[in-house]
Design a protein around this motif. Structure first.
Motif, PDB file in Angstrom:
ATOM      1  N   SER A   9      13.784  17.798 -38.149  1.00 16.49           N
ATOM      2  CA  SER A   9      12.855  17.192 -37.985  1.00 16.49           C
ATOM      3  C   SER A   9      12.828  16.038 -36.701  1.00 16.49           C
ATOM      4  N   ASP A  47       1.281  25.964 -27.945  1.00 14.17           N
ATOM      5  CA  ASP A  47       2.107  26.373 -28.971  1.00 14.17           C
ATOM      6  C   ASP A  47       3.362  27.459 -28.192  1.00 14.17           C
ATOM      7  N   SER A  49       9.212  24.149 -34.226  1.00 15.54           N
ATOM      8  CA  SER A  49       6.953  24.625 -34.418  1.00 15.54           C
ATOM      9  C   SER A  49       7.402  22.949 -34.844  1.00 15.54           C
ATOM     10  N   ARG A  50       5.869  22.767 -35.253  1.00 15.59           N
ATOM     11  CA  ARG A  50       5.210  21.170 -34.729  1.00 15.59           C
ATOM     12  C   ARG A  50       4.415  21.279 -35.817  1.00 15.59           C
ATOM     13  N   ASP A  51       3.969  20.392 -36.968  1.00 17.37           N
ATOM     14  CA  ASP A  51       2.734  20.076 -37.222  1.00 17.37           C
ATOM     15  C   ASP A  51       2.358  18.839 -36.992  1.00 17.37           C
ATOM     16  N   ASN A  52       1.178  19.655 -36.374  1.00 16.33           N
ATOM     17  CA  ASN A  52      -0.141  18.080 -35.722  1.00 16.33           C
ATOM     18  C   ASN A  52      -0.230  17.271 -36.937  1.00 16.33           C
ATOM     19  N   ASN A  71       2.893  14.650 -37.281  1.00 19.24           N
ATOM     20  CA  ASN A  71       2.774  14.235 -36.765  1.00 19.24           C
ATOM     21  C   ASN A  71       4.407  14.486 -36.100  1.00 19.24           C
ATOM     22  N   THR A  72       4.511  15.479 -36.328  1.00 15.19           N
ATOM     23  CA  THR A  72       6.233  16.154 -37.163  1.00 15.19           C
ATOM     24  C   THR A  72       6.258  17.611 -36.100  1.00 15.19           C
ATOM     25  N   LEU A  73       7.903  17.093 -35.430  1.00 23.60           N
ATOM     26  CA  LEU A  73       8.375  18.192 -34.425  1.00 23.60           C
ATOM     27  C   LEU A  73       9.599  18.576 -35.101  1.00 23.60           C
ATOM     28  N   TYR A  74       9.803  20.491 -34.812  1.00 23.50           N
ATOM     29  CA  TYR A  74      10.772  20.814 -36.146  1.00 23.50           C
ATOM     30  C   TYR A  74      11.773  21.791 -35.660  1.00 23.50           C
ATOM     31  N   CYS A 118      15.606  14.771 -30.280  1.00 20.80           N
ATOM     32  CA  CYS A 118      14.016  15.351 -29.690  1.00 20.80           C
ATOM     33  C   CYS A 118      13.340  14.686 -28.835  1.00 20.80           C
TER      34      CYS A 118
END
Length: 116
Positions: free
Chosen positions: A21, A55, A70-73, A76-79, A95
């Motif tokens: 993450s 995306d 992937s990311r969760d806007n 504000n997190t990138l995976y 990152c």
């Protein structure tokens, strides 16, 4: 300014999985793309995967079919979901964000060791 904090690294056996993450904060509204890079001991830093604001994703050939970015806007997190890990995936994973101004920021990295 953008601050990036990676987490989720560790020791895993070959064939195992890990999810990295990267929490972003600061001037995140002008991000064009985000990505994961890695640097193995004695080697140069290399691209692992990137994802754009629409995306669109891109992967290094060595991780295609095994890793998913992937990311969760909202968070504000990138995976980076890593599966079927191999010893050659051992590295420090970083990152990165690229802003619309072409400025680039890096996290401090999280180590991943794949070993039995």
């Amino acid at each position: 300014q953008v601050q990036l904090v990676e987490s989720g690294g560790g020791l895993v056996q070959p064939g195992g999985s890990l999810r990295l993450s990267c929490a972003a904060s600061g001037n995140i509204f002008s991000i064009n793309a985000m990505g994961w890079y890695r640097q193995a001991p004695g080697k140069e830093r290399e691209l692992v995967a990137t994802i754009t604001t629409v995306d669109s994703t891109n992967y290094a050939d060595s991780v295609k079919g095994r890793f998913t970015i992937s990311r969760d806007n909202a968070k504000n997190t990138l995976y980076l979901q890593m599966s079927s890990l191999k010893p050659e995936d051992t590295a420090v994973y970083y990152c990165n964000v690229l802003l619309a101004s072409d400025k680039s920021y890096w996290g401090k990295g999280t180590p991943v060791t794949v070993s039995s």
